[in-house]
Design an enzyme around this catalytic site. Structure first.
Site, mmCIF file in Angstrom:
data_model
loop_
_atom_site.group_PDB
_atom_site.id
_atom_site.type_symbol
_atom_site.label_atom_id
_atom_site.label_comp_id
_atom_site.label_asym_id
_atom_site.label_seq_id
_atom_site.Cartn_x
_atom_site.Cartn_y
_atom_site.Cartn_z
ATOM 1 N N ALA A 34 0.824 -1.218 0.000
ATOM 2 C CA ALA A 34 0.000 0.000 0.000
ATOM 3 C C ALA A 34 0.856 1.266 0.000
ATOM 4 O O ALA A 34 0.351 2.350 -0.237
ATOM 5 C CB ALA A 34 -0.913 0.003 1.226
ATOM 6 N N ARG A 46 -20.858 -4.923 20.157
ATOM 7 C CA ARG A 46 -21.803 -4.758 21.271
ATOM 8 C C ARG A 46 -21.211 -5.190 22.596
ATOM 9 O O ARG A 46 -21.316 -4.501 23.598
ATOM 10 C CB ARG A 46 -23.064 -5.594 20.998
ATOM 11 C CG ARG A 46 -24.021 -4.938 20.062
ATOM 12 C CD ARG A 46 -25.176 -5.848 19.768
ATOM 13 N NE ARG A 46 -24.730 -7.142 19.231
ATOM 14 C CZ ARG A 46 -25.480 -7.936 18.491
ATOM 15 N NH1 ARG A 46 -26.722 -7.610 18.206
ATOM 16 N NH2 ARG A 46 -25.017 -9.079 18.029
ATOM 17 N N VAL A 134 -19.862 -9.587 -2.286
ATOM 18 C CA VAL A 134 -20.281 -10.588 -3.286
ATOM 19 C C VAL A 134 -19.238 -11.688 -3.378
ATOM 20 O O VAL A 134 -18.071 -11.430 -3.689
ATOM 21 C CB VAL A 134 -20.469 -9.942 -4.674
ATOM 22 C CG1 VAL A 134 -20.915 -10.992 -5.686
ATOM 23 C CG2 VAL A 134 -21.476 -8.803 -4.609
ATOM 24 N N GLY A 136 -17.617 -13.509 -1.238
ATOM 25 C CA GLY A 136 -16.536 -13.597 -0.240
ATOM 26 C C GLY A 136 -15.169 -13.294 -0.801
ATOM 27 O O GLY A 136 -14.878 -12.168 -1.202
ATOM 28 N N ILE A 138 -13.685 -14.170 -3.546
ATOM 29 C CA ILE A 138 -13.474 -14.079 -5.006
ATOM 30 C C ILE A 138 -13.501 -12.603 -5.410
ATOM 31 O O ILE A 138 -14.488 -11.923 -5.155
ATOM 32 C CB ILE A 138 -14.583 -14.836 -5.778
ATOM 33 C CG1 ILE A 138 -14.660 -16.293 -5.339
ATOM 34 C CG2 ILE A 138 -14.342 -14.729 -7.271
ATOM 35 C CD1 ILE A 138 -15.781 -17.082 -6.007
ATOM 36 N N GLY A 189 -22.893 -26.007 10.802
ATOM 37 C CA GLY A 189 -22.663 -24.552 10.792
ATOM 38 C C GLY A 189 -22.610 -23.961 9.393
ATOM 39 O O GLY A 189 -22.259 -22.796 9.221
ATOM 40 N N LYS A 207 -26.706 -10.446 -3.963
ATOM 41 C CA LYS A 207 -25.401 -10.435 -4.629
ATOM 42 C C LYS A 207 -25.570 -10.228 -6.142
ATOM 43 O O LYS A 207 -24.798 -9.506 -6.761
ATOM 44 C CB LYS A 207 -24.657 -11.736 -4.337
ATOM 45 C CG LYS A 207 -24.306 -11.873 -2.856
ATOM 46 C CD LYS A 207 -23.852 -13.276 -2.552
ATOM 47 C CE LYS A 207 -23.544 -13.484 -1.092
ATOM 48 N NZ LYS A 207 -23.404 -14.914 -0.759
HETATM 49 N N1 LIG Z 1 -19.791 -14.473 7.599
HETATM 50 C C1 LIG Z 1 -19.385 -14.503 6.342
HETATM 51 O O1 LIG Z 1 -18.778 -15.459 5.881
HETATM 52 C C2 LIG Z 1 -19.659 -13.315 5.451
HETATM 53 C C3 LIG Z 1 -19.232 -13.368 4.103
HETATM 54 C C4 LIG Z 1 -19.438 -12.263 3.273
HETATM 55 C C5 LIG Z 1 -20.077 -11.157 3.780
HETATM 56 N N2 LIG Z 1 -20.526 -11.153 5.083
HETATM 57 C C6 LIG Z 1 -21.190 -9.934 5.567
HETATM 58 O O2 LIG Z 1 -20.366 -9.364 6.559
HETATM 59 C C7 LIG Z 1 -21.150 -8.703 7.538
HETATM 60 C C8 LIG Z 1 -20.816 -9.260 8.919
HETATM 61 O O3 LIG Z 1 -21.081 -10.650 8.933
HETATM 62 P P1 LIG Z 1 -20.561 -11.597 10.110
HETATM 63 O O4 LIG Z 1 -20.834 -12.986 9.660
HETATM 64 O O5 LIG Z 1 -19.201 -11.215 10.503
HETATM 65 O O6 LIG Z 1 -21.610 -11.220 11.255
HETATM 66 P P2 LIG Z 1 -21.518 -11.539 12.819
HETATM 67 O O7 LIG Z 1 -20.553 -12.625 13.081
HETATM 68 O O8 LIG Z 1 -22.916 -11.683 13.285
HETATM 69 O O9 LIG Z 1 -20.897 -10.188 13.427
HETATM 70 C C9 LIG Z 1 -21.629 -9.002 13.519
HETATM 71 C C10 LIG Z 1 -20.851 -8.056 14.406
HETATM 72 O O10 LIG Z 1 -21.577 -6.823 14.489
HETATM 73 C C11 LIG Z 1 -21.644 -6.417 15.849
HETATM 74 N N3 LIG Z 1 -22.849 -5.637 16.053
HETATM 75 C C12 LIG Z 1 -24.126 -6.011 15.891
HETATM 76 N N4 LIG Z 1 -24.954 -4.991 16.221
HETATM 77 C C13 LIG Z 1 -24.175 -3.969 16.604
HETATM 78 C C14 LIG Z 1 -24.416 -2.672 17.089
HETATM 79 N N5 LIG Z 1 -25.669 -2.205 17.218
HETATM 80 N N6 LIG Z 1 -23.359 -1.894 17.412
HETATM 81 C C15 LIG Z 1 -22.099 -2.349 17.284
HETATM 82 N N7 LIG Z 1 -21.786 -3.573 16.835
HETATM 83 C C16 LIG Z 1 -22.819 -4.374 16.507
HETATM 84 C C17 LIG Z 1 -21.641 -7.694 16.654
HETATM 85 O O11 LIG Z 1 -21.193 -7.384 17.962
HETATM 86 P P3 LIG Z 1 -21.023 -8.533 19.115
HETATM 87 O O12 LIG Z 1 -19.947 -9.440 18.582
HETATM 88 O O13 LIG Z 1 -20.589 -7.784 20.311
HETATM 89 O O14 LIG Z 1 -22.353 -9.191 19.215
HETATM 90 C C18 LIG Z 1 -20.671 -8.562 15.866
HETATM 91 O O15 LIG Z 1 -19.350 -8.317 16.268
HETATM 92 C C19 LIG Z 1 -22.594 -8.932 7.093
HETATM 93 O O16 LIG Z 1 -23.021 -7.837 6.306
HETATM 94 C C20 LIG Z 1 -22.510 -10.174 6.234
HETATM 95 O O17 LIG Z 1 -23.538 -10.245 5.269
HETATM 96 C C21 LIG Z 1 -20.323 -12.203 5.917
#
Ligand SMILES: NC(=O)c1ccc[n+]([C@@H]2O[C@H](COP(=O)([O-])OP(=O)(O)OC[C@H]3O[C@@H](n4cnc5c(N)ncnc54)[C@H](OP(=O)(O)O)[C@@H]3O)[C@@H](O)[C@H]2O)c1
Length: 431
Positions: A34, A46, A134, A136, A138, A189, A207
């Protein structure tokens, strides 16, 4: 070396914690690539007590994610909370409005509000980057937007949801039913406790709407995506697909037609030899077709902490290096209003499965209903005999026809007293 790029991360769940780890473990490499270090200045989630398996000491912690957008030293806010509205949207809008760059993995947010967020970013001279939203790991957004910038695309399609691809692959490999495989995916899971977002095609439609916008330079149009899931795909269909030389895949397809841009997510029959048919299990795969490049195929992990973090960090490196591209490849005002094509006008071949009473004349009635709608048959498979009154499967494939005609024919077939269950239809794709 230039001063560090100061980053704030909102959300420390699967993707957030993965991103922190990647930034920490690859710090030296990233700084060289970078031209400046990538430094996490602040984080928000949270529950402050939760062990996330990452080193957070020395980082400023905020319970209120929106506060990250207010920090003067922060140049980029990374939104990894999720959801089309609520706090995620609030953080992103607040950051862009202050001229801070935003990186997000949030497909729901981008699918619903993507165009207006791109406008907001432009107004304030900020970058809005969403590679991770979109497929992950890729790098499909960058591929379409930058790598294929010299092309007019005719079609972009792919397996955009790993959960459904895992279910379909496992059903075929093990001969088990949908419900059983879904329950197993939940145990492992791979599927959420409430799986509807994945299995009803909603996640893939988000997506696809984003991909279609990047690929075809039009405003994001989630409402224009025809969406069907995989609940109705049965073992019988999977077996017949094998017999006919097909695989069943849940695809998102954006295709330029004479009537405008088709956007659709539904189960598809694809030839077993097609590159997309080889994308199995939890993997995602995407094919883009351009007028100068021909076909480009990408395959990889569409979810998970590290693959998704890989995409988030690629966006951060671009921002740190000063590489700026409009979010959808062209300025928001230049997003052309290429019309959407109605699904009723879709043209393609169809696979139809009927459960019929095993008696003479049934196939003739079915054929007559198809003939009345000008649908011509390619093949008919009828196997096995059933005791009187019990159903046997009959499978038909058609030549290319129009969706509206197909639907009329299926409605007429469904009304026949000899057809015992609602007819099942799966579109056959020509790749
Ligand atoms: N998981 C995947 O493989 C994946 C792949 C591609 C895209 N995504 C996208 O990435 C994003 C996150 O996904 P994730 O799977 O990482 O979700 P996750 O594991 O549920 O994590 C969500 C995070 O947001 C925090 N959060 C929720 N409400 C909040 C608030 N009001 N204030 C502050 N923090 C808050 C949670 O805090 P706490 O931990 O304290 O509860 C947690 O750390 C989503 O948009 C998802 O669609 C995910």
């Amino acid at each position: 070396m230039k001063p560090p790029l100061k980053i704030a991360i909102a959300g420390l769940g699967t993707v957030g914690a993965g991103t922190v780890q990647l930034l920490q473990r690859q710090a030296e490499l990233l700084a060289v690539r970078a031209g400046r270090p990538l430094a996490i200045a602040a984080v928000a989630a949270r529950d402050r007590q939760r062990d996330r398996g990452v080193e957070l000491s020395g980082l400023s912690w905020y319970d209120d994610a929106a506060a990250l957008a207010e920090l003067p030293e922060v140049e980029v806010v990374v939104e990894l909370i999720g959801g089309a509205d609520g706090i995620a949207r609030q953080v992103v809008e607040a950051a862009l409005a202050r001229g801070k760059h935003v990186v997000t993995a949030n497909k729901a947010l981008m699918a619903v509000h993507g165009t207006e967020l791109a406008r907001l970013a432009e107004q304030h001279g900020a970058t809005l980057a969403f590679e991770a939203a979109v497929a992950g790991g890729i790098p499909i957004i960058k591929t379409l937007r930058e790598g294929l910038a010299g092309n007019r695309l005719s079609r972009v399609y792919g397996i955009l949801n790993g959960t459904t691809n895992y279910i379909l692959t496992t059903m075929r490999e093990t001969g088990r039913d949908f419900a059983e495989v879904l329950a197993e995916a939940q145990r492992l899971g791979y599927a959420e406790a409430d799986p509807s977002f994945d299995i009803d095609g909603v996640d893939a439609s988000h997506k696809l709407a984003i991909l279609a916008s990047v690929g075809f330079g039009r405003p994001v149009d989630l409402a224009g995506v025809h969406t069907e899931g995989i609940r109705h795909v049965s073992r019988l269909d999977i077996d017949f697909a094998e017999e006919l030389g097909f695989r069943i895949k849940l695809l998102g397809i954006a295709r330029l037609t004479d009537h405008g841009l088709e956007q659709r997510v539904h189960p598809c029959m694809v030839r077993r030899e097609a590159p997309i048919a080889a994308v199995e299990g939890v993997f995602n795969g995407i094919v883009a077709e351009g007028d100068f490049v021909g076909q480009v195929v990408l395959e990889g992990r569409g979810a998970g902490a590290f693959p998704t973090a890989s995409a988030v960090v690629a966006d951060l490196v671009d921002i740190a290096a000063g590489r700026r591209v409009p979010p959808f490849g062209v300025p928001a005002a230049a997003l052309a209003s290429l019309p959407g094509a109605a699904m009723e006008r879709h043209q393609g071949a169809y696979y139809i499965r009927l459960m019929v009473v095993d008696q003479p004349g049934v196939i003739a009635d079915v054929a007559a209903a198809l003939r009345d709608e000008n649908v011509s048959l390619e093949s008919v498979i009828q196997r096995g005999r059933a005791p009187p009154g019990e159903a046997v499967p009959v499978v038909l494939t058609t030549h290319v026809t129009v969706e509206a005609a197909m639907r009329n024919a299926l409605a007429a077939i469904g009304r026949l007293s000899t057809v015992l269950e609602p007819p099942r239809m799966i579109r056959i794709e020509d790749f």
